[in-house]
Design an enzyme around this catalytic site. Sequence first.
Site, mmCIF file in Angstrom:
data_model
loop_
_atom_site.group_PDB
_atom_site.id
_atom_site.type_symbol
_atom_site.label_atom_id
_atom_site.label_comp_id
_atom_site.label_asym_id
_atom_site.label_seq_id
_atom_site.Cartn_x
_atom_site.Cartn_y
_atom_site.Cartn_z
ATOM 1 C CB SER A 158 -0.955 0.004 1.204
ATOM 2 O OG SER A 158 -1.966 -0.948 1.010
ATOM 3 C CE LYS A 198 -9.324 -5.421 5.520
ATOM 4 N NZ LYS A 198 -9.442 -6.067 4.219
ATOM 5 C CG ASP A 203 -11.183 -4.914 1.110
ATOM 6 O OD1 ASP A 203 -10.204 -4.294 0.657
ATOM 7 O OD2 ASP A 203 -11.204 -5.410 2.251
ATOM 8 N N GLY A 211 -14.026 -14.448 6.320
ATOM 9 C CA GLY A 211 -13.474 -13.451 7.232
ATOM 10 C C GLY A 211 -13.743 -12.036 6.731
ATOM 11 C CB ALA A 247 -10.938 -10.581 2.622
ATOM 12 C CG ASN A 274 -14.992 -19.837 6.578
ATOM 13 O OD1 ASN A 274 -13.895 -19.624 6.055
ATOM 14 N ND2 ASN A 274 -15.238 -19.562 7.857
HETATM 15 P P1 NAP Z 1 -9.507 -12.998 8.354
HETATM 16 O O1 NAP Z 1 -10.645 -12.121 8.734
HETATM 17 O O2 NAP Z 1 -8.484 -13.356 9.390
HETATM 18 O O3 NAP Z 1 -10.158 -14.363 7.786
HETATM 19 C C1 NAP Z 1 -9.342 -15.414 7.391
HETATM 20 C C2 NAP Z 1 -10.167 -16.442 6.616
HETATM 21 O O4 NAP Z 1 -9.276 -17.430 6.110
HETATM 22 C C3 NAP Z 1 -11.217 -17.181 7.461
HETATM 23 O O5 NAP Z 1 -12.335 -17.442 6.650
HETATM 24 C C4 NAP Z 1 -10.477 -18.478 7.834
HETATM 25 O O6 NAP Z 1 -11.360 -19.549 8.073
HETATM 26 C C5 NAP Z 1 -9.732 -18.722 6.554
HETATM 27 N N1 NAP Z 1 -8.543 -19.568 6.686
HETATM 28 C C6 NAP Z 1 -7.350 -19.257 7.260
HETATM 29 N N2 NAP Z 1 -6.483 -20.278 7.133
HETATM 30 C C7 NAP Z 1 -7.141 -21.267 6.477
HETATM 31 C C8 NAP Z 1 -6.783 -22.579 6.029
HETATM 32 N N3 NAP Z 1 -5.556 -23.079 6.260
HETATM 33 N N4 NAP Z 1 -7.698 -23.306 5.361
HETATM 34 C C9 NAP Z 1 -8.933 -22.811 5.115
HETATM 35 N N5 NAP Z 1 -9.334 -21.573 5.510
HETATM 36 C C10 NAP Z 1 -8.455 -20.822 6.182
HETATM 37 O O7 NAP Z 1 -8.675 -12.413 7.129
HETATM 38 P P2 NAP Z 1 -9.240 -11.451 5.970
HETATM 39 O O8 NAP Z 1 -9.194 -10.043 6.420
HETATM 40 O O9 NAP Z 1 -10.546 -12.015 5.534
HETATM 41 O O10 NAP Z 1 -8.124 -11.605 4.832
HETATM 42 C C11 NAP Z 1 -8.033 -12.792 4.059
HETATM 43 C C12 NAP Z 1 -6.936 -12.633 3.024
HETATM 44 O O11 NAP Z 1 -7.306 -11.697 2.024
HETATM 45 C C13 NAP Z 1 -5.619 -12.125 3.610
HETATM 46 O O12 NAP Z 1 -4.577 -12.933 3.108
HETATM 47 C C14 NAP Z 1 -5.505 -10.707 3.102
HETATM 48 O O13 NAP Z 1 -4.151 -10.335 2.930
HETATM 49 C C15 NAP Z 1 -6.235 -10.813 1.772
HETATM 50 N N6 NAP Z 1 -6.794 -9.512 1.309
HETATM 51 C C16 NAP Z 1 -6.296 -8.961 0.174
HETATM 52 C C17 NAP Z 1 -6.825 -7.777 -0.296
HETATM 53 C C18 NAP Z 1 -6.308 -7.163 -1.570
HETATM 54 O O14 NAP Z 1 -6.528 -5.972 -1.780
HETATM 55 N N7 NAP Z 1 -5.658 -7.921 -2.432
HETATM 56 C C19 NAP Z 1 -7.847 -7.131 0.405
HETATM 57 C C20 NAP Z 1 -8.333 -7.727 1.560
HETATM 58 C C21 NAP Z 1 -7.795 -8.920 2.008
HETATM 59 P P3 NAP Z 1 -12.020 -19.743 9.549
HETATM 60 O O15 NAP Z 1 -13.166 -18.774 9.640
HETATM 61 O O16 NAP Z 1 -12.474 -21.158 9.550
HETATM 62 O O17 NAP Z 1 -10.927 -19.467 10.548
#
Ligand code: NAP
Length: 264
Positions: free
Chosen positions: A17, A66, A100, A127, A129, A149
């Site tokens: 960013s 977030k 997002d 989550g 995102a 999920n």
């Molecule tokens: P978060 O709120 O911590 O949620 C994580 C999610 O991943 C949950 O649904 C979790 O499942 C799941 N998860 C984690 N490890 C897993 C595994 N080994 N197998 C299956 N599911 C798994 O994180 P978030 O904010 O949603 O972000 C998610 C990703 O999106 C991050 O890597 C972030 O960097 C990326 N992102 C990118 C952008 C972009 O602009 N490119 C924007 C936003 C986010 P459970 O609910 O079962 O724990």
Amino acid sequence: MSDRYAVIGNPVAHSKSPAVHAQFARATGQDIDYGCIEAPLDGFADAIARFRAAGGKGCNVTLPFKRDAFNLAQRVSERARLAQAVNTLRFEDSFGDNTDGIGLVRDLTENMGVALHGRALLVLGAGGAAQGVAGALLGAGLRRLVIANRTLSRAQALAKRFPGVIAQGYDALGAEHFDVVVNATSAGLAGESPPLPEGLLNENTLAYDMVYGRDTPFLARARAAGARAVDGLGMLVEQAAESFFIWRGVRPATRPVLAKLRGS
Ligand code: NAP
């Protein structure tokens, strides 16, 4: 002195960013200084208070804060209210937004030329995102939007808030074809892939991983299956452009920045 902004998360050192906003600022002639703040997991509000006291004007918020940002903002946009997650804070009026969803949809439709209308799309993860993109994806006229999920109850809670979304566990993903599969899990950050059934990714699938800046097992698996595999760099740039607009009232061009980041 330049107006100060930052991205706040934990971990956050990998974030591109600052580089994106520096390029937006140069291209639009805006005098801003954009940094990176790693807040302790239980110290988000304190980190924001310190940054404001030091002259910060606003910030982007990333994993895992977030929801904290949503709770902290005194006024939020409709899309942030639906997502119950905020990735953009503007301090002067304590306003929170979530860019997002529009970032993902713009990357898919405008940068990649993918028509979403009438398509079946699967989001992996429920989550912050996934919550941030569900509303914008529904607004793009999909025929079917499934959210799978690991913790099924979390996907079900999301589906309750977004009528039209179908919640499933990974074990219920069978032979159904999805045109687009978006990995919105953080599994790639740990070098893991969500557990996907054989055949889900194939030569007719666009596999999109929101993680950027690294090859993930999900993308590797997609390529091996003959799918088109794309990382989340375009989403990052598009959501950043929308944040920049919220803070500065100026909309920067995204294509040159994305091309530069991709080294093309
Ligand atoms: P978060 O709120 O911590 O949620 C994580 C999610 O991943 C949950 O649904 C979790 O499942 C799941 N998860 C984690 N490890 C897993 C595994 N080994 N197998 C299956 N599911 C798994 O994180 P978030 O904010 O949603 O972000 C998610 C990703 O999106 C991050 O890597 C972030 O960097 C990326 N992102 C990118 C952008 C972009 O602009 N490119 C924007 C936003 C986010 P459970 O609910 O079962 O724990």
